[in-house]
Motif scaffolding. Structure first.
Motif, PDB file in Angstrom:
ATOM      1  N   PRO A 112     -44.798  -5.268-121.374  1.00 63.67           N
ATOM      2  CA  PRO A 112     -46.158  -4.897-120.962  1.00 63.67           C
ATOM      3  C   PRO A 112     -47.044  -4.455-122.131  1.00 63.67           C
ATOM      4  O   PRO A 112     -48.247  -4.747-122.143  1.00 63.67           O
ATOM      5  N   ASP A 113     -46.457  -3.778-123.119  1.00 63.87           N
ATOM      6  CA  ASP A 113     -47.249  -3.325-124.269  1.00 63.87           C
ATOM      7  C   ASP A 113     -47.752  -4.522-125.081  1.00 63.87           C
ATOM      8  O   ASP A 113     -48.906  -4.549-125.531  1.00 63.87           O
ATOM      9  N   LEU A 114     -46.880  -5.503-125.278  1.00 65.90           N
ATOM     10  CA  LEU A 114     -47.291  -6.711-125.982  1.00 65.90           C
ATOM     11  C   LEU A 114     -48.365  -7.456-125.196  1.00 65.90           C
ATOM     12  O   LEU A 114     -49.303  -8.016-125.784  1.00 65.90           O
ATOM     13  N   ALA A 115     -48.234  -7.435-123.873  1.00 65.13           N
ATOM     14  CA  ALA A 115     -49.235  -8.094-123.030  1.00 65.13           C
ATOM     15  C   ALA A 115     -50.604  -7.442-123.205  1.00 65.13           C
ATOM     16  O   ALA A 115     -51.622  -8.132-123.341  1.00 65.13           O
ATOM     17  N   ARG A 116     -50.629  -6.111-123.225  1.00 69.71           N
ATOM     18  CA  ARG A 116     -51.908  -5.405-123.412  1.00 69.71           C
ATOM     19  C   ARG A 116     -52.504  -5.718-124.782  1.00 69.71           C
ATOM     20  O   ARG A 116     -53.724  -5.883-124.915  1.00 69.71           O
ATOM     21  N   ALA A 117     -51.662  -5.795-125.799  1.00 71.63           N
ATOM     22  CA  ALA A 117     -52.144  -6.121-127.143  1.00 71.63           C
ATOM     23  C   ALA A 117     -52.722  -7.531-127.192  1.00 71.63           C
ATOM     24  O   ALA A 117     -53.627  -7.801-127.993  1.00 71.63           O
ATOM     25  N   ALA A 118     -52.216  -8.405-126.338  1.00 72.51           N
ATOM     26  CA  ALA A 118     -52.707  -9.788-126.300  1.00 72.51           C
ATOM     27  C   ALA A 118     -53.883  -9.956-125.338  1.00 72.51           C
ATOM     28  O   ALA A 118     -54.340 -11.072-125.105  1.00 72.51           O
ATOM     29  N   GLY A 119     -54.358  -8.839-124.779  1.00 78.39           N
ATOM     30  CA  GLY A 119     -55.501  -8.895-123.878  1.00 78.39           C
ATOM     31  C   GLY A 119     -55.138  -9.253-122.453  1.00 78.39           C
ATOM     32  O   GLY A 119     -56.003  -9.667-121.663  1.00 78.39           O
ATOM     33  N   ILE A 120     -53.867  -9.081-122.083  1.00 74.53           N
ATOM     34  CA  ILE A 120     -53.399  -9.391-120.732  1.00 74.53           C
ATOM     35  C   ILE A 120     -53.201  -8.081-119.977  1.00 74.53           C
ATOM     36  O   ILE A 120     -52.569  -7.151-120.481  1.00 74.53           O
ATOM     37  N   ASP A 121     -53.732  -8.013-118.767  1.00 72.27           N
ATOM     38  CA  ASP A 121     -53.592  -6.824-117.938  1.00 72.27           C
ATOM     39  C   ASP A 121     -52.326  -6.952-117.089  1.00 72.27           C
ATOM     40  O   ASP A 121     -52.271  -7.770-116.170  1.00 72.27           O
ATOM     41  N   PRO A 122     -51.273  -6.171-117.370  1.00 69.23           N
ATOM     42  CA  PRO A 122     -50.030  -6.265-116.599  1.00 69.23           C
ATOM     43  C   PRO A 122     -50.229  -6.027-115.106  1.00 69.23           C
ATOM     44  O   PRO A 122     -49.548  -6.639-114.280  1.00 69.23           O
ATOM     45  N   LYS A 123     -51.156  -5.135-114.740  1.00 62.66           N
ATOM     46  CA  LYS A 123     -51.415  -4.865-113.329  1.00 62.66           C
ATOM     47  C   LYS A 123     -51.979  -6.090-112.623  1.00 62.66           C
ATOM     48  O   LYS A 123     -51.657  -6.372-111.471  1.00 62.66           O
ATOM     49  N   HIS A 124     -52.847  -6.812-113.332  1.00 61.59           N
ATOM     50  CA  HIS A 124     -53.414  -8.037-112.762  1.00 61.59           C
ATOM     51  C   HIS A 124     -52.324  -9.076-112.540  1.00 61.59           C
ATOM     52  O   HIS A 124     -52.291  -9.751-111.500  1.00 61.59           O
ATOM     53  N   GLU A 125     -51.427  -9.208-113.500  1.00 63.16           N
ATOM     54  CA  GLU A 125     -50.338 -10.178-113.367  1.00 63.16           C
ATOM     55  C   GLU A 125     -49.381  -9.763-112.250  1.00 63.16           C
ATOM     56  O   GLU A 125     -48.832 -10.611-111.552  1.00 63.16           O
ATOM     57  N   GLU A 126     -49.205  -8.462-112.099  1.00 58.47           N
ATOM     58  CA  GLU A 126     -48.369  -7.977-110.995  1.00 58.47           C
ATOM     59  C   GLU A 126     -48.994  -8.321-109.651  1.00 58.47           C
ATOM     60  O   GLU A 126     -48.295  -8.653-108.688  1.00 58.47           O
ATOM     61  N   LEU A 127     -50.328  -8.269-109.573  1.00 55.44           N
ATOM     62  CA  LEU A 127     -51.035  -8.638-108.351  1.00 55.44           C
ATOM     63  C   LEU A 127     -50.855 -10.120-108.049  1.00 55.44           C
ATOM     64  O   LEU A 127     -50.629 -10.516-106.894  1.00 55.44           O
ATOM     65  N   VAL A 128     -50.953 -10.962-109.081  1.00 57.51           N
ATOM     66  CA  VAL A 128     -50.727 -12.402-108.902  1.00 57.51           C
ATOM     67  C   VAL A 128     -49.309 -12.657-108.407  1.00 57.51           C
ATOM     68  O   VAL A 128     -49.083 -13.469-107.488  1.00 57.51           O
ATOM     69  N   LEU A 129     -48.364 -11.960-108.996  1.00 58.75           N
ATOM     70  CA  LEU A 129     -46.960 -12.112-108.603  1.00 58.75           C
ATOM     71  C   LEU A 129     -46.750 -11.670-107.157  1.00 58.75           C
ATOM     72  O   LEU A 129     -46.031 -12.319-106.387  1.00 58.75           O
ATOM     73  N   THR A 130     -47.395 -10.591-106.772  1.00 57.98           N
ATOM     74  CA  THR A 130     -47.283 -10.085-105.404  1.00 57.98           C
ATOM     75  C   THR A 130     -47.862 -11.077-104.408  1.00 57.98           C
ATOM     76  O   THR A 130     -47.284 -11.322-103.340  1.00 57.98           O
ATOM     77  N   LEU A 131     -49.011 -11.660-104.747  1.00 59.38           N
ATOM     78  CA  LEU A 131     -49.629 -12.663-103.881  1.00 59.38           C
ATOM     79  C   LEU A 131     -48.714 -13.866-103.708  1.00 59.38           C
ATOM     80  O   LEU A 131     -48.496 -14.347-102.588  1.00 59.38           O
ATOM     81  N   ALA A 132     -48.154 -14.347-104.818  1.00 53.07           N
ATOM     82  CA  ALA A 132     -47.249 -15.499-104.748  1.00 53.07           C
ATOM     83  C   ALA A 132     -46.006 -15.172-103.927  1.00 53.07           C
ATOM     84  O   ALA A 132     -45.523 -15.997-103.141  1.00 53.07           O
ATOM     85  N   LEU A 133     -45.488 -13.951-104.088  1.00 53.62           N
ATOM     86  CA  LEU A 133     -44.305 -13.539-103.334  1.00 53.62           C
ATOM     87  C   LEU A 133     -44.600 -13.478-101.838  1.00 53.62           C
ATOM     88  O   LEU A 133     -43.771 -13.884-101.011  1.00 53.62           O
ATOM     89  N   ALA A 134     -45.779 -12.986-101.483  1.00 50.97           N
ATOM     90  CA  ALA A 134     -46.176 -12.926-100.073  1.00 50.97           C
ATOM     91  C   ALA A 134     -46.256 -14.326 -99.471  1.00 50.97           C
ATOM     92  O   ALA A 134     -45.848 -14.551 -98.322  1.00 50.97           O
ATOM     93  N   ILE A 135     -46.772 -15.279-100.242  1.00 48.55           N
ATOM     94  CA  ILE A 135     -46.870 -16.656 -99.762  1.00 48.55           C
ATOM     95  C   ILE A 135     -45.473 -17.254 -99.572  1.00 48.55           C
ATOM     96  O   ILE A 135     -45.204 -17.941 -98.574  1.00 48.55           O
ATOM     97  N   VAL A 136     -44.574 -16.984-100.515  1.00 45.36           N
ATOM     98  CA  VAL A 136     -43.198 -17.490-100.400  1.00 45.36           C
ATOM     99  C   VAL A 136     -42.539 -16.950 -99.139  1.00 45.36           C
ATOM    100  O   VAL A 136     -41.869 -17.687 -98.400  1.00 45.36           O
TER     101      VAL A 136
END
Length: 268
Positions: free
Chosen positions: A155-179
């Protein structure tokens, strides 16, 4: 061709495998097995509410699964351990869902089909939902693969690269709900987690890269769906549990081969 129930069942199994296997890799990497189980248990409440309100079951299951994920995110870190919180919410949602289903006297509902799946009863409209959901999950994972992987590994590397871990967790949660919503018809809410976790765990010893693991897991899931369906037809056993038994056998074979390889390395 789709008039044959075995053809429809096979296509449903393959579609579910395509959706579940890549997601299962992230569930294993993030150690989210209990979260996936809680989301699946909550889906039965979505089924009951969908039937009561005459809404599509897929929509109800996705909404309740997302509400479960949101509730966990809001309550986590507020005096409750994550496993305790997930246990309370998962079993409460399942109990309320079963209770709500018992009050649906105007709607005939086979609760066992939603708990353990009824792949042989898949219709053309169910196939459209399953493959549509699978396509959406694969599109989400392909679109966010790099960001999801970075946020998962560091997650720290993701933040340094401009990626929001919380946003990616939301995407993952949405995909999991669909599955979860897609897999209800095939293996039921009680066995969905097995179809998520076991193919990924089976593939892990033989994968050198995350992409390879996802591909192997997908192959294992498809083989399990096809093999379980054929075994169920041959031995007249419940199809959903049979599919899970097949993938469990494949996992045992994978673990045995992996153990033998490690033993050989030590003795050389």
């Amino acid at each position: 061709m789709l008039d044959d129930f075995m053809t429809r069942a096979t296509l449903a199994g393959i579609g579910t495998a395509l959706a579940a296997a890549p997601m299962g890799c992230f569930v294993v990497w993030r150690r989210m097995a209990y979260f996936g189980d809680a989301t699946a248990h909550a889906a039965i409440l979505g089924v009951a509410l969908s039937l009561a309100l005459s809404l599509p079951i897929f929509a109800g299951a996705v909404v309740i699964a997302l509400l479960m994920a949101t509730t966990v995110a809001l309550l986590s870190g507020r005096g409750y351990a994550m496993d305790t919180l997930l246990g309370v919410l998962a079993h409460s949602a399942l109990a309320f869902g079963l209770l709500a289903a018992s009050f649906l006297t105007s709607v005939r509902i086979d609760i066992m089909a939603y708990l353990f799946g009824d792949i042989l009863a898949v219709s053309r409209s169910d196939l459209a939902v399953i493959w549509g959901g699978a396509a959406l999950v694969l599109a989400l994972v392909a679109w966010r693969w790099s960001a999801l992987l970075t946020a998962t590994l560091n997650p720290d590397l993701a933040r340094a690269a401009g990626i929001d871990p919380k946003h990616e967790e939301l995407v993952l949660t949405l995909a999991l709900a669909i599955v979860v919503a897609v897999a209800i018809k095939v293996v039921g809410v009680l066995l969905i987690t097995a179809l998520l976790i076991i193919p990924a765990a089976t593939a892990r010893p033989f994968a050198r890269t995350p992409e390879t693991m996802a591909l192997i897991a997908t192959g294992v899931a498809i083989a399990s769906a096809w093999g379980g369906l054929r075994a169920s037809y041959a031995f007249d056993t419940p199809t959903g549990p049979t599919i899970v038994c097949v993938v469990a056998i494949l996992f045992c074979c994978s673990a045995t081969v992996s153990g033998l390889r490690r033993l050989k390395v030590r003795t050389d």
